[in-house]
Structure formats: structure tokens, C-alpha cells
Design a protein around this motif. Structure first.
Motif, PDB file in Angstrom:
ATOM      1  N   ASN A   1     -75.993  36.987-100.315  1.00  0.00           N
ATOM      2  CA  ASN A   1     -76.761  36.970-101.664  1.00  0.00           C
ATOM      3  C   ASN A   1     -78.292  36.770-101.685  1.00  0.00           C
ATOM      4  N   LEU A   2     -78.548  36.228-100.279  1.00  0.00           N
ATOM      5  CA  LEU A   2     -79.964  36.283-100.034  1.00  0.00           C
ATOM      6  C   LEU A   2     -80.491  37.652 -99.951  1.00  0.00           C
ATOM      7  N   LEU A   3     -79.503  38.393 -99.207  1.00  0.00           N
ATOM      8  CA  LEU A   3     -80.062  39.698 -98.816  1.00  0.00           C
ATOM      9  C   LEU A   3     -79.872  40.377-100.044  1.00  0.00           C
ATOM     10  N   ASP A   4     -78.694  40.411-100.820  1.00  0.00           N
ATOM     11  CA  ASP A   4     -78.245  41.303-101.901  1.00  0.00           C
ATOM     12  C   ASP A   4     -79.377  41.007-103.100  1.00  0.00           C
ATOM     13  N   THR A   5     -79.706  39.712-103.494  1.00  0.00           N
ATOM     14  CA  THR A   5     -80.425  39.227-104.569  1.00  0.00           C
ATOM     15  C   THR A   5     -81.801  39.097-104.050  1.00  0.00           C
ATOM     16  N   GLY A   6     -82.156  38.364-103.082  1.00  0.00           N
ATOM     17  CA  GLY A   6     -83.454  38.055-102.736  1.00  0.00           C
ATOM     18  C   GLY A   6     -84.329  39.115-102.309  1.00  0.00           C
ATOM     19  N   ILE A   7     -83.570  40.296-101.597  1.00  0.00           N
ATOM     20  CA  ILE A   7     -84.386  41.366-101.375  1.00  0.00           C
ATOM     21  C   ILE A   7     -84.229  42.683-102.091  1.00  0.00           C
ATOM     22  N   ASP A   8     -82.856  42.903-102.658  1.00  0.00           N
ATOM     23  CA  ASP A   8     -82.561  43.891-103.326  1.00  0.00           C
ATOM     24  C   ASP A   8     -82.604  43.807-104.761  1.00  0.00           C
ATOM     25  N   GLY A   9     -82.589  42.338-105.184  1.00  0.00           N
ATOM     26  CA  GLY A   9     -82.699  42.005-106.773  1.00  0.00           C
ATOM     27  C   GLY A   9     -81.140  42.316-107.440  1.00  0.00           C
ATOM     28  N   LYS A  10     -81.352  41.784-108.648  1.00  0.00           N
ATOM     29  CA  LYS A  10     -79.979  41.593-109.382  1.00  0.00           C
ATOM     30  C   LYS A  10     -80.188  41.141-110.867  1.00  0.00           C
ATOM     31  N   GLY A  11     -79.813  41.970-111.706  1.00  0.00           N
ATOM     32  CA  GLY A  11     -80.213  41.597-113.159  1.00  0.00           C
ATOM     33  C   GLY A  11     -81.761  41.546-113.474  1.00  0.00           C
ATOM     34  N   ARG A  12     -82.206  40.358-113.989  1.00  0.00           N
ATOM     35  CA  ARG A  12     -83.522  40.154-114.370  1.00  0.00           C
ATOM     36  C   ARG A  12     -84.306  39.783-113.097  1.00  0.00           C
ATOM     37  N   PHE A  13     -83.727  39.553-111.810  1.00  0.00           N
ATOM     38  CA  PHE A  13     -84.576  39.175-110.700  1.00  0.00           C
ATOM     39  C   PHE A  13     -84.912  40.322-110.198  1.00  0.00           C
ATOM     40  N   ASP A  14     -86.181  40.807-110.182  1.00  0.00           N
ATOM     41  CA  ASP A  14     -86.432  42.047-109.741  1.00  0.00           C
ATOM     42  C   ASP A  14     -86.394  42.048-108.024  1.00  0.00           C
ATOM     43  N   SER A  15     -86.264  43.303-107.472  1.00  0.00           N
ATOM     44  CA  SER A  15     -86.028  43.434-105.977  1.00  0.00           C
ATOM     45  C   SER A  15     -87.423  43.094-105.272  1.00  0.00           C
ATOM     46  N   ALA A  16     -87.373  42.929-104.184  1.00  0.00           N
ATOM     47  CA  ALA A  16     -88.874  42.601-103.411  1.00  0.00           C
ATOM     48  C   ALA A  16     -89.459  44.029-103.211  1.00  0.00           C
ATOM     49  N   GLN A  17     -88.968  45.007-103.075  1.00  0.00           N
ATOM     50  CA  GLN A  17     -89.803  46.204-103.230  1.00  0.00           C
ATOM     51  C   GLN A  17     -90.337  46.677-104.348  1.00  0.00           C
ATOM     52  N   LYS A  18     -89.756  46.279-105.571  1.00  0.00           N
ATOM     53  CA  LYS A  18     -90.437  46.523-107.041  1.00  0.00           C
ATOM     54  C   LYS A  18     -91.544  45.193-107.152  1.00  0.00           C
ATOM     55  N   VAL A  19     -91.339  44.243-106.908  1.00  0.00           N
ATOM     56  CA  VAL A  19     -92.587  43.149-106.565  1.00  0.00           C
ATOM     57  C   VAL A  19     -93.846  43.700-105.892  1.00  0.00           C
ATOM     58  N   ALA A  20     -93.418  44.219-104.701  1.00  0.00           N
ATOM     59  CA  ALA A  20     -94.294  44.896-103.875  1.00  0.00           C
ATOM     60  C   ALA A  20     -95.262  46.037-104.200  1.00  0.00           C
ATOM     61  N   ASP A  21     -94.322  46.847-105.226  1.00  0.00           N
ATOM     62  CA  ASP A  21     -94.806  48.111-105.653  1.00  0.00           C
ATOM     63  C   ASP A  21     -95.901  47.596-106.792  1.00  0.00           C
ATOM     64  N   VAL A  22     -95.404  46.921-107.542  1.00  0.00           N
ATOM     65  CA  VAL A  22     -96.176  46.302-108.839  1.00  0.00           C
ATOM     66  C   VAL A  22     -97.604  45.749-108.491  1.00  0.00           C
ATOM     67  N   LYS A  23     -97.394  44.861-107.257  1.00  0.00           N
ATOM     68  CA  LYS A  23     -98.711  44.166-106.949  1.00  0.00           C
ATOM     69  C   LYS A  23     -99.540  45.314-106.190  1.00  0.00           C
ATOM     70  N   ARG A  24     -99.038  46.205-105.502  1.00  0.00           N
ATOM     71  CA  ARG A  24     -99.897  47.218-104.772  1.00  0.00           C
ATOM     72  C   ARG A  24    -100.689  48.330-105.863  1.00  0.00           C
ATOM     73  N   ALA A  25     -99.838  48.284-106.891  1.00  0.00           N
ATOM     74  CA  ALA A  25    -100.558  49.250-107.975  1.00  0.00           C
ATOM     75  C   ALA A  25    -101.718  48.412-108.783  1.00  0.00           C
ATOM     76  N   GLU A  26    -101.424  47.079-108.750  1.00  0.00           N
ATOM     77  CA  GLU A  26    -102.566  46.004-109.482  1.00  0.00           C
ATOM     78  C   GLU A  26    -103.514  45.684-108.619  1.00  0.00           C
TER      79      GLU A  26
END
Length: 238
Positions: free
Chosen positions: A42-67
């Protein structure tokens, strides 16, 4: 957010059970192993890949990179975001004192590691690492245990790599990575038990909330510092 247990095993792997097992691992070794496996998955699947309303690490990184204007500015923004999440979780846990702590504490301890996993993975991505690569995902988990990482690698029969990001160069096979990941899972459960005992000493309403927020922020800050060290920018020498 329950991230121990999947499918028909959900009832057997509640967060409360995980903390009990961490305190008394000798009581049921088979169940402990199952709990550790569920935690790691679950740490790998949710913590890294995201699940439901909990965004993936990649999405978080992409959003902050754009900002942000620079990758390092984005790293700083990721850390700030997750420190706020950690503080909020710690505050809510201690807010009701001993009355609500038996329910809130197990959830907070485990969600703390979920937030920490995503933070480390997002930092790794922003520093140029492929967080879909199995070796990097294992390095992310190892970062959570800090100074214990080298010891866990030795016990798993893996040579020390200097920085954990160098695991990718070893091209470790799947079975070896599974051993490493499970070793991290066992250590995290032990750490979760100690973290719980610390918070139980802060069970005064309101005061407990402030202290809980401070503890979670402090621990996340340490993990963030470890992440910055273990995943240096790819365009610099390791």
C-alpha cells in the motif's frame, strides 16, 4: 484511510492490529508477515502511485514543477506541502486527548508514512529519478528508515550503495527487492509502535494536538532532509 489489508483480509489487517503486532511481534509471526506485506504494497501503490483523492507522487511533482521557476524550488514546495499535511494529521490525533486517541492514533501513524512516502517519491522525481523503476521505489521506502537503511541492506544481503539512489545501478532482481521492501516494512512497524508510545504521553486535549503536530512535523522534516541527501540532482556527481 486504511492502507493495511486488501480485499477479504481487510478485517484482519486493521491499523489497530498493525500497532498491536508491532508491540508484540512474537504473538503471531504469520499475521505479522502478512501485515508487513500489506503495508509495503500500500505504501508503494498509494504512497507513490496514488489512489482516489490521494494524488500520486508524480502528479504532485508535476504540479509543483509547473508552479515553480526551478526544480529545487519545486522540491522546497513539495516538502512544505507535506509538512503542512503532517502537522494537520498530528494535531487532529492529539486534539481530543485520551478520549479519541485509541481510534485516531493508529490511523495517524500509518497515514504519516503514506504522506512521507509520497513526499520522498516526489522529491526523487523532481531530482530526475524514474519512480516507476523498482529499484528507485525500494530506495524511496529505505529513505523512510533513515540511518537504518544500510543495516537493512546488509541484512538483506545487498551491498551498501552509498546513496540509496545508487540502487538503480545494481539492477537488483525482483526477489532481492522484495526482501529489501519487507525488511523496511518490519522496521516501519517497529518505528510506528515507538511513535505511538511517544504520542500516548501527550494525551491532554489541545496541548496534545499542538505537541502531536510538532512531533509529526519534526519527523517529516528529518525524512525530507534524508530524501534530499539520498536523491541528489542527476546532473551532479554522487
Amino acid at each position: 484511510m486504511a492502507f493495511l489489508g486488501r480485499g477479504r483480509d481487510d478485517e484482519e489487517a486493521r491499523p489497530q492490529s498493525a500497532l498491536e503486532l508491532a508491540a508484540h511481534p512474537e504473538a503471531d509471526p504469520g499475521r505479522l508477515a502478512s501485515t508487513v506485506t500489506g503495508l509495503v504494497e500500500n505504501l508503494l501503490d498509494t504512497g507513490i502511485d496514488g489512489k482516489g483523492r490521494f494524488d500520486s507522487a508524480q502528479k504532485v511533482a508535476d504540479v509543483k514543477r509547473a508552479e515553480q521557476a526551478t526544480a529545487e524550488g519545486a522540491v522546497d514546495a513539495v516538502v512544505r506541502q507535506h509538512l503542512k499535511l503532517g502537522a494537520a494529521g498530528g494535531f487532529v490525533t492529539g486534539l481530543g486527548g485520551f478520549i479519541t486517541m485509541p481510534v485516531a492514533l493508529p490511523v495517524n501513524v500509518l497515514e504519516f508514512y503514506l504522506v512521507a512516502t509520497r513526499m520522498v517519491a516526489a522529491v526523487a522525481s523532481l531530482r530526475g529519478y524514474d519512480i516507476k523503476q523498482p529499484q528507485i521505489r525500494s530506495a524511496v521506502l529505505l529513505t523512510l528508515v533513515g540511518a537504518d537503511a544500510d543495516d537493512l541492506l546488509r541484512k538483506a544481503g545487498v551491498l551498501s550503495t552509498g546513496r540509496l539512489s545508487n540502487l538503480a545501478a545494481q539492477r537488483l532482481p525482483g526477489p532481492a527487492l522484495m526482501v529489501v521492501n519487507k525488511a523496511v516494512g518490519f522496521r516501519l512497524l517497529t518505528m510506528a509502535g515507538k511513535k505511538s508510545l511517544t504520542k500516548l504521553g501527550k494525551g491532554v486535549p489541545m496541548v496534545g494536538g499542538v505537541l502531536g503536530a510538532g512531533l509529526d512535523t519534526y519527523l517529516l522534516n528529518r525524512i525530507a532532509a534524508q530524501a534530499r541527501h539520498e536523491f541528489p540532482p542527476r546532473n551532479t556527481s554522487h
